[in-house]
Design an enzyme around this catalytic site. Structure first.
Site, PDB file in Angstrom:
ATOM      1  N   HIS A  84      10.188  76.733 -17.258  1.00  0.00           N
ATOM      2  CA  HIS A  84       9.488  77.654 -18.154  1.00  0.00           C
ATOM      3  C   HIS A  84       8.743  78.746 -17.389  1.00  0.00           C
ATOM      4  CE1 HIS A  84      10.189  74.433 -21.033  1.00  0.00           C
ATOM      5  NE2 HIS A  84       9.875  75.283 -21.984  1.00  0.00           N
ATOM      6  N   GLY A  85       8.815  78.716 -16.066  1.00  0.00           N
ATOM      7  CA  GLY A  85       8.106  79.722 -15.275  1.00  0.00           C
ATOM      8  C   GLY A  85       6.605  79.626 -15.497  1.00  0.00           C
ATOM      9  N   GLY A  86       5.950  80.789 -15.517  1.00  0.00           N
ATOM     10  CA  GLY A  86       4.493  80.831 -15.667  1.00  0.00           C
ATOM     11  C   GLY A  86       4.028  80.208 -16.967  1.00  0.00           C
ATOM     12  N   GLU A 109      -2.260  51.529 -10.508  1.00  0.00           N
ATOM     13  CA  GLU A 109      -1.624  50.200 -10.414  1.00  0.00           C
ATOM     14  C   GLU A 109      -0.927  49.992  -9.076  1.00  0.00           C
ATOM     15  OE1 GLU A 109      -2.023  48.004 -12.773  1.00  0.00           O
ATOM     16  OE2 GLU A 109      -2.884  49.304 -14.311  1.00  0.00           O
TER      17      GLU A 109
END
Ligand SMILES: Cc1cc2nc3c(=O)[nH]c(=O)nc-3n(C[C@H](O)[C@H](O)[C@H](O)COP(=O)(O)OP(=O)(O)OC[C@H]3O[C@@H](n4cnc5c(N)ncnc54)[C@H](O)[C@@H]3O)c2cc1C
Length: 127
Positions: A84-86, A109
């Site tokens: 999605h880039g930036g 854990e």
């Protein structure tokens, strides 16, 4: 758990892209991520089965599954963010939250470094 969240995230990514022409790089990543998530799921169930049956190598399998599943879950979500880039980094899209939430499972854990120590000891026959 982490892998499942990663899969949900990935479906969202694919949905976003399906409105346009599919991006070849994204399709290739989807194929890789789908395969890795499936492998992680199988590994998780195999380790859980070992625990249920009290198998002598259940600890080794559990450590391997914890490391592998949490690493795959994080990497898939992180790759989806990158896709999605930036925008992926922005709070509005929700992906950065999934990446942050999955990251902690590599620490909680028993850290994944400690899982590697447990696995190595089991493989070379030292407890
Ligand atoms: C959000 C959150 C919730 C938590 N909830 C709980 C909880 O409910 N109950 C609970 O008991 N704990 C909880 N913890 C603590 C968690 O289990 C520990 O943070 C975790 O086990 C790592 O221990 P540590 O932070 O002391 O790191 P350290 O042991 O100080 O390790 C620091 C770094 O060094 C690495 N390292 C240490 N030893 C080795 C070694 N021999 N070889 C290679 N690398 C090594 C580790 O992998 C790590 O990257 C929580 C932590 C977080 C962040």
């Amino acid at each position: 758990m982490g892998a499942r969240q990663g899969a949900v995230l990935h479906r969202r990514t694919q949905g976003l892209r399906s409105q346009d022409q599919p991006v070849p790089g994204a399709a290739i990543q989807a194929g890789r991520h789908g395969t890795e998530l499936q492998a992680a799921r199988i590994f998780l169930y195999a380790a859980a089965s070992k625990l249920d049956r009290k198998a002598p190598d259940a600890s080794k399998w559990s450590a391997m599954a914890k490391r592998f599943v949490t690493d795959v879950g994080f990497n898939v979500a992180n790759d989806a963010l990158q896709l999605h880039g930036g925008y992926g980094y922005l709070h509005d899209y929700g992906i950065e939250k999934l990446v942050r939430d999955l990251r902690v499972h590599q620490i909680l854990e028993g850290t994944n470094e400690i899982m590697r120590v447990i696995i190595a000891r089991a493989l070379i026959g030292r407890q």
